[in-house]
Design a protein around this motif. Structure first.
Motif, mmCIF file in Angstrom:
data_model
loop_
_atom_site.group_PDB
_atom_site.id
_atom_site.type_symbol
_atom_site.label_atom_id
_atom_site.label_comp_id
_atom_site.label_asym_id
_atom_site.label_seq_id
_atom_site.Cartn_x
_atom_site.Cartn_y
_atom_site.Cartn_z
ATOM 1 N N HIS A 147 0.793 -1.380 0.024
ATOM 2 C CA HIS A 147 -0.083 0.112 0.006
ATOM 3 C C HIS A 147 0.913 1.227 0.020
ATOM 4 O O HIS A 147 1.725 1.500 0.897
ATOM 5 C CB HIS A 147 -1.097 0.077 1.222
ATOM 6 N N SER A 148 0.832 1.955 -0.978
ATOM 7 C CA SER A 148 1.717 3.177 -1.282
ATOM 8 C C SER A 148 1.313 4.176 -0.220
ATOM 9 O O SER A 148 2.576 4.944 0.298
ATOM 10 C CB SER A 148 1.772 3.810 -2.442
ATOM 11 N N ASP A 149 0.452 4.450 0.440
ATOM 12 C CA ASP A 149 0.190 5.496 1.313
ATOM 13 C C ASP A 149 0.601 5.100 2.642
ATOM 14 O O ASP A 149 1.314 5.934 3.527
ATOM 15 C CB ASP A 149 -1.264 5.829 1.589
ATOM 16 N N ALA A 150 0.460 3.925 3.065
ATOM 17 C CA ALA A 150 1.025 3.426 4.185
ATOM 18 C C ALA A 150 2.606 3.293 4.151
ATOM 19 O O ALA A 150 2.994 3.631 5.392
ATOM 20 C CB ALA A 150 0.608 1.826 4.619
ATOM 21 N N GLU A 318 -3.620 6.379 -2.878
ATOM 22 C CA GLU A 318 -3.751 7.465 -3.822
ATOM 23 C C GLU A 318 -3.105 6.716 -5.257
ATOM 24 O O GLU A 318 -1.981 6.255 -5.323
ATOM 25 C CB GLU A 318 -2.681 8.569 -3.511
ATOM 26 N N GLY A 319 -3.512 7.390 -6.343
ATOM 27 C CA GLY A 319 -3.184 7.018 -7.765
ATOM 28 C C GLY A 319 -4.074 6.072 -8.501
ATOM 29 O O GLY A 319 -3.939 5.748 -9.644
ATOM 30 N N ALA A 320 -5.184 5.803 -7.654
ATOM 31 C CA ALA A 320 -6.494 4.491 -8.442
ATOM 32 C C ALA A 320 -7.538 5.421 -8.047
ATOM 33 O O ALA A 320 -8.040 5.871 -6.989
ATOM 34 C CB ALA A 320 -6.355 3.341 -7.562
ATOM 35 N N GLN A 321 -8.440 5.245 -9.120
ATOM 36 C CA GLN A 321 -9.888 6.085 -9.006
ATOM 37 C C GLN A 321 -10.767 5.156 -7.946
ATOM 38 O O GLN A 321 -11.231 3.982 -8.097
ATOM 39 C CB GLN A 321 -10.652 5.947 -10.403
ATOM 40 N N TYR A 322 -11.132 5.930 -6.866
ATOM 41 C CA TYR A 322 -11.944 5.370 -5.766
ATOM 42 C C TYR A 322 -13.167 4.683 -6.175
ATOM 43 O O TYR A 322 -14.066 3.882 -5.554
ATOM 44 C CB TYR A 322 -12.124 6.520 -4.807
ATOM 45 N N PHE A 323 -13.959 5.269 -7.373
ATOM 46 C CA PHE A 323 -15.366 4.948 -7.796
ATOM 47 C C PHE A 323 -15.393 3.682 -8.334
ATOM 48 O O PHE A 323 -16.474 2.927 -8.274
ATOM 49 C CB PHE A 323 -15.997 5.909 -8.440
ATOM 50 N N HIS A 324 -14.049 2.991 -8.510
ATOM 51 C CA HIS A 324 -14.271 1.636 -9.074
ATOM 52 C C HIS A 324 -14.421 0.490 -7.604
ATOM 53 O O HIS A 324 -14.556 -0.627 -7.865
ATOM 54 C CB HIS A 324 -13.052 1.257 -9.676
ATOM 55 N N ALA A 325 -14.569 1.132 -6.452
ATOM 56 C CA ALA A 325 -14.935 0.493 -5.286
ATOM 57 C C ALA A 325 -16.247 0.006 -5.185
ATOM 58 O O ALA A 325 -16.912 0.597 -4.288
ATOM 59 C CB ALA A 325 -14.130 0.867 -4.178
ATOM 60 N N HIS A 326 -16.895 -0.492 -6.155
ATOM 61 C CA HIS A 326 -18.371 -0.653 -6.186
ATOM 62 C C HIS A 326 -18.978 -1.092 -5.089
ATOM 63 O O HIS A 326 -20.134 -1.062 -4.725
ATOM 64 C CB HIS A 326 -18.703 -1.379 -7.545
ATOM 65 N N THR A 327 -18.161 -2.192 -4.450
ATOM 66 C CA THR A 327 -19.124 -2.842 -3.187
ATOM 67 C C THR A 327 -18.718 -2.258 -1.947
ATOM 68 O O THR A 327 -19.587 -2.815 -1.085
ATOM 69 C CB THR A 327 -18.220 -4.337 -3.323
ATOM 70 N N PHE A 328 -18.077 -0.995 -2.088
ATOM 71 C CA PHE A 328 -17.830 -0.587 -0.562
ATOM 72 C C PHE A 328 -19.112 -0.162 0.069
ATOM 73 O O PHE A 328 -19.901 0.392 -0.601
ATOM 74 C CB PHE A 328 -16.921 0.608 -0.514
ATOM 75 N N GLY A 329 -19.594 -0.672 1.299
ATOM 76 C CA GLY A 329 -20.619 -0.402 1.937
ATOM 77 C C GLY A 329 -21.561 -1.437 1.912
ATOM 78 O O GLY A 329 -22.151 -1.923 2.886
ATOM 79 N N PHE A 330 -21.767 -1.769 0.463
ATOM 80 C CA PHE A 330 -22.591 -3.223 0.534
ATOM 81 C C PHE A 330 -22.000 -4.454 0.720
ATOM 82 O O PHE A 330 -22.501 -5.468 1.161
ATOM 83 C CB PHE A 330 -22.871 -3.226 -1.301
#
Length: 590
Positions: A147-150, A318-330
């Motif tokens: 994980h780049s941010d970590a 950072e560096g990857a589009q967040y909105f492809h995480a379609h399942t988050f929350g579900f």
């Protein structure tokens, strides 16, 4: 879940664990730390059964992901109590000297093996770096993480931002390999062994596979048979061990293919996430019924893709589009973690349908037009944008050209396609996997080792117009022979039969929209136009842009709002900008 941070220098106990935990806003997994004269290691628990870290007298072995073993059975994938069997099997195979990474493991993975006695370490990336690794190095330190941010937090690099990469992400939705948003952190090579040599404080990289362009020796029919064997083998390895599975379903042909391959397990749950029941959902429901699955619809709040910006941005890095995480929350709402395996259809378009091959203009707007390759396209073509500073554009053009030339050295005639595939971080859709693997036991059969290899050598013309995919998938589509795809075609039929079908469907849709018979969002995504013009989105933009931002260092206008509202930015680039502003807002507040 499961990430790690390795440092060749001992780190204060608790620091690495804290940095790994920081990628989660809630429900952080349990994190284990190891310390010795060799350095320090933090590992978050792996959701995949059998893949917890294994420690012997001499080594520590860590496996990320849930790779399918081709040298052993995978009976451990259903056993909650069998915590290290998979890791131990990989470790013993490697220790024997018989490990062949591109043959023995299938699917996304990353490996870390630390020699506690020699203080050396081995890091292995999968065929496409579906699970990427990142490295930081200075005179005395080598620190590696998934994980780049970590990693940036662990090496005091958070404020050492590469503005060129920030602009790259805003414009393209990815950061050109091997760069990251941090000046001193780079992505490690795909399909490689990376040996850390302690006494030299250096990392030696050795490639074990490359997608070398070479003539395919068989027919398209044989390629289709090989693909069926590959995907069946991977899926059967899982469903032969457990019936506690689920899948994602849609109005398309990829999920129908997976549905057919899973149909031996009746009454399995098939999930779809939509704004509301629409054409996509109705087609998916019919497909689920045809293949013996229980249709499970969950609807999104209208501000879903706004509300998940903080959680998903930090989860995938950072560096990857967040909105492809379609399942988050579900993943919580639908209890996805309760299943031993949740199957998806990611990367079938990229690997088998030539989605990354640039076509002549018109085939997207008018789907009934046959796909024709745009032979004039090159990703190395100079980027021009009168809102971006010239020096930034020069460096960005240099980076993209360098990556293109690297890919071209491997794939002389198909470099423009594999520029966006090799490694997979160059593909905008890959954050879907980055999120899912950290939330539940995700399996993506189209990421099978054999499917990757076949994709690398079949001719591009076979991928165009679904020719190869159609031959491969036709037996699996028979049960929904007359069920239209949500976009209007008949998946069971060949491309030329679909041309008139798509034409009349398109005409009907256009007329229906104009006279008001078709209203609202009929597809799987949110209505971005509605979201980006909402009061809440604009208020969040104001909140994030109120504080100082480094983005201004790369652009030729004096304020973010002028840049955001420029007609030179697409709606996707505006979303990328919003995500970038979130990172800066968070950094300024901390």
């Amino acid at each position: 879940m499961s990430d790690f941070i390795f440092s060749n220098q001992p780190i204060q106990e608790g620091k690495l664990a804290k940095n790994l935990a920081s990628i989660y806003h809630e429900n952080s997994p349990k994190i284990h730390e190891y310390h010795g004269m060799w350095g320090s290691l933090a590992v978050s628990e792996n959701l995949y059964y059998g893949y917890q870290p294994y420690e012997s007298n001499e080594h520590i072995c860590v496996v990320l992901g849930g790779p399918l073993l081709y040298f052993s059975d995978v009976s451990f994938i259903k056993e909650k109590s069998d915590r290290t069997s998979g890791t131990k099997a990989i470790y013993k195979r490697w220790l024997s000297g018989e490990m062949n990474w591109d043959e023995d493991l299938s699917g996304p993975f990353a490996i870390c093996i630390i020699n506690k006695q020699s203080h050396e370490a081995l890091f292995v990336t999968d065929l496409m770096s579906f699970i990427p690794l990142y490295q930081y190095k200075d005179i005395d330190n080598v620190v590696i993480s998934s994980h780049s941010d970590a990693l940036a937090k662990s090496t005091n690099q958070v404020n050492k931002i590469d503005i060129v990469s920030r602009i790259d992400f805003i414009l393209h939705g990815v950061i050109t390999y091997p760069y990251t948003v941090y000046k001193n952190i780079q992505q490690m090579a795909p399909a490689s062994e990376h040996h850390f040599i302690s006494n030299k404080n250096e990392i030696v990289q050795k490639s074990y596979w490359q997608p070398i362009e070479k003539p395919y020796p068989h027919s398209i029919s044989q390629a289709a048979k090989d693909l069926r064997k590959a995907i069946t083998t991977d899926i059967n390895k899982v469903i032969s061990q457990t019936k506690n599975i689920a899948q994602f379903i849609s109005g398309g042909e990829d999920s129908r293919t997976i549905s057919s391959l899973l149909s031996s397990i009746p009454n399995r749950d098939a999930f779809i996430f939509l704004d509301q029941m629409n054409r996509e959902g109705k087609v998916a429901e019919k497909a689920a019924k045809a293949y013996g699955a229980k249709f499970r619809l969950s609807t999104r709040d209208r501000l879903h893709y706004l509300n998940i910006i903080p959680d998903c941005s930090d989860l995938i890095g950072e560096g990857a589009q967040y909105f492809h995480a379609h399942t988050f929350g579900f993943h919580k709402k639908c209890n996805l973690e309760q299943y031993d395996a949740v199957f998806g259809g990611l990367f079938s378009d990229a690997l088998l349908k030539g989605a990354r091959i640039k076509k002549v203009r018109g085939s997207t707007r008018f789907p009934f037009i046959p796909q024709i390759k745009n032979t004039m396209y090159s990703p190395a073509k100079l980027i021009k944008n009168d809102l971006i500073k010239e020096g930034i554009l020069e460096e960005l053009n240099y980076r993209r050209k360098a990556h293109y030339e690297y890919v071209k050295s491997i794939r002389p005639t198909t470099a423009e396609e594999w520029f966006e595939l090799w490694p997979s971080s160059m593909n905008m859709n890959i954050p879907n996997l980055h999120a899912n693997r950290r939330l539940f036991r995700s399996y993506e059969p189209f990421m099978s080792k054999e499917i990757v290899k076949i994709s690398a050598i079949v001719p591009q013309k076979w991928k165009m117009n679904r020719r190869l995919f159609h031959k491969f998938a036709k037996p699996y589509l028979k049960q929904t022979k007359w069920l239209l795809h949500s976009e209007g075609k008949l998946p069971y039929a060949s491309w030329y039969i679909n041309v008139p079908i798509l034409f009349f469907f398109w005409v009907g849709q256009e007329i229906g929209k104009k006279i008001g018979l078709i209203k609202g969002n009929q597809g799987p995504w949110a209505s971005w136009d509605t979201l980006l013009n909402s009061k809440e989105w604009l208020e969040l933009l104001q909140k994030y842009s109120h504080m100082e931002t480094k983005v201004l260092d790369g652009i030729l206008v004096d304020d973010i709002h002028t840049f955001y509202n420029s007609n030179r930015l697409t709606y996707i680039q505006r979303i990328n900008l919003m995500q970038t502003l979130y990172y800066e807002y968070k950094s300024n507040k901390s």
